[in-house]
Design a protein around this motif. Structure first.
Motif, mmCIF file in Angstrom:
data_model
loop_
_atom_site.group_PDB
_atom_site.id
_atom_site.type_symbol
_atom_site.label_atom_id
_atom_site.label_comp_id
_atom_site.label_asym_id
_atom_site.label_seq_id
_atom_site.Cartn_x
_atom_site.Cartn_y
_atom_site.Cartn_z
ATOM 1 N N THR A 18 0.759 -1.153 -0.095
ATOM 2 C CA THR A 18 0.041 0.213 0.119
ATOM 3 C C THR A 18 0.954 1.400 -0.029
ATOM 4 O O THR A 18 0.245 2.277 -0.379
ATOM 5 N N LEU A 19 2.118 1.298 0.586
ATOM 6 C CA LEU A 19 3.003 2.408 0.607
ATOM 7 C C LEU A 19 3.448 2.766 -0.833
ATOM 8 O O LEU A 19 3.130 4.148 -0.993
ATOM 9 N N PRO A 20 3.908 2.139 -1.755
ATOM 10 C CA PRO A 20 4.360 2.777 -2.960
ATOM 11 C C PRO A 20 3.364 3.178 -3.734
ATOM 12 O O PRO A 20 3.284 4.164 -4.489
ATOM 13 N N VAL A 21 2.054 2.521 -3.604
ATOM 14 C CA VAL A 21 0.760 3.017 -4.231
ATOM 15 C C VAL A 21 0.528 4.489 -4.020
ATOM 16 O O VAL A 21 0.101 5.162 -4.866
ATOM 17 N N SER A 22 0.796 4.838 -2.768
ATOM 18 C CA SER A 22 0.489 6.175 -1.999
ATOM 19 C C SER A 22 1.022 7.183 -2.815
ATOM 20 O O SER A 22 0.737 8.330 -2.892
ATOM 21 N N LEU A 23 2.424 6.668 -3.180
ATOM 22 C CA LEU A 23 3.321 7.878 -3.799
ATOM 23 C C LEU A 23 2.865 8.138 -5.313
ATOM 24 O O LEU A 23 3.522 9.204 -5.623
ATOM 25 N N LEU A 24 2.218 7.212 -5.593
ATOM 26 C CA LEU A 24 1.508 7.608 -7.189
ATOM 27 C C LEU A 24 0.826 9.165 -7.212
ATOM 28 O O LEU A 24 0.874 9.659 -8.305
ATOM 29 N N ASP A 122 -4.116 14.769 2.979
ATOM 30 C CA ASP A 122 -4.586 14.345 4.176
ATOM 31 C C ASP A 122 -5.189 12.845 3.745
ATOM 32 O O ASP A 122 -6.503 12.861 3.390
ATOM 33 N N ILE A 123 -4.252 11.974 3.744
ATOM 34 C CA ILE A 123 -4.756 10.564 3.312
ATOM 35 C C ILE A 123 -4.261 9.667 4.291
ATOM 36 O O ILE A 123 -3.279 9.459 4.870
ATOM 37 N N ARG A 124 -5.345 8.951 4.956
ATOM 38 C CA ARG A 124 -5.270 7.911 5.925
ATOM 39 C C ARG A 124 -5.907 6.660 5.248
ATOM 40 O O ARG A 124 -6.929 6.558 5.103
ATOM 41 N N LEU A 212 1.698 11.828 6.711
ATOM 42 C CA LEU A 212 2.966 12.204 7.933
ATOM 43 C C LEU A 212 4.090 11.427 7.204
ATOM 44 O O LEU A 212 5.071 11.762 7.329
ATOM 45 N N GLN A 213 3.998 10.240 6.303
ATOM 46 C CA GLN A 213 5.081 9.714 5.788
ATOM 47 C C GLN A 213 5.660 10.575 4.605
ATOM 48 O O GLN A 213 6.801 10.733 4.734
ATOM 49 N N LEU A 214 5.084 11.260 3.985
ATOM 50 C CA LEU A 214 5.683 12.324 3.029
ATOM 51 C C LEU A 214 6.188 13.312 3.710
ATOM 52 O O LEU A 214 7.300 13.853 3.337
#
Length: 237
Positions: A18-24, A122-124, A212-214
């Motif tokens: 799920t993490l690399p997907v979020s960077l899209l 703001d993505i959780r 938060l990760q970004l």
């Protein structure tokens, strides 16, 4: 062969997808401009039954070569798992509707971010339903392992113990050999609470805060510049 490490790595790969997907959300101007089209592209390229087994293998080898080395035993087991076998496991612990929900939360939050004044999105990502599915299907996961992992057939002495219900409580020993099909369900039911206990100790997060990760990975100025370029591209396209 350290089976606990093997299963831990497998679960880590599943959830870390799920993490690399979020960077899209930071680099999509060259692909699509609508939420629906981006969701479709992400599902097809990353989280579909066709693509996800490839992504698992790529992630596994990335961890092996660029992170801590993975022991021969787990590496051998992973290499022996075919794409259709991965799909069976994924449909047990991460069915398509849950993958679509993950993508919807990520992509939807990304488009909201492009249209507001916030620096970070703001993505959780809610992993509670995913973890609940895993918890509810631990027995099926254990049965999948017994049916799929490339392990030798049980010797007569061990087979007699299994058929008598003398399974033992060493998870590594429980999957060190493959009993006949008729004896696998009972063994899988015995393994299920042990897998749940392992997951409880691992304490995976219930949610992932992408913003938060970004913040930890991308400077504010760089992300604002990226956001501006994406919005310019959206207007042009």
């Amino acid at each position: 062969m350290k089976i606990l490490k093997t299963i831990s790595i497998a679960l880590l790969i599943i959830f870390s997808l799920t993490l690399p997907v979020s960077l899209l959300v930071t680099d999509v101007s060259h692909q699509v401009t609508s939420k629906e089209r981006l969701m479709e592209t992400t599902m097809t390229a990353v989280l579909s039954n066709e693509a996800l087994p490839r992504r698992i293998k790529e992630t596994f080898w990335f961890h092996h070569w660029f992170s801590s080395k993975i022991d021969f035993g787990p590496r051998f087991l992973f290499n022996g798992i075919h794409a259709d076998q991965w799909v069976k496991l994924l449909n047990i612990i991460l069915p398509v509707n849950q993958r679509e929900a993950l993508v919807d939360s990520i992509i939807g939050g990304g488009f909201d971010w492009l249209e507001n004044g916030d620096t970070y999105p703001d993505i959780r990502i809610d992993l509670a339903p995913v973890l609940s599915t895993v918890n509810g299907n631990a027995g099926e996961v254990a049965l999948w392992a017994l049916n799929t992992l490339k392990i030798p057939q049980c010797k007569p002495e061990r087979l007699k113990e299994i058929q008598a219900g003398n399974y033992g409580n060493d998870l590594q020993a429980l999957v060190s050999c493959k009993p006949p099909v008729a004896d696998r369900q009972g063994l899988a039911d015995h393994m299920a609470p042990m897998i749940l206990n392992m997951l409880e100790k691992a304490n995976p997060p219930q949610t992932i805060d992408v913003g938060l990760q970004l913040k930890d990975r991308v400077a504010e100025s760089k992300l604002l510049a990226t956001k501006a370029k994406l919005n310019q591209a959206r207007q042009v396209l």
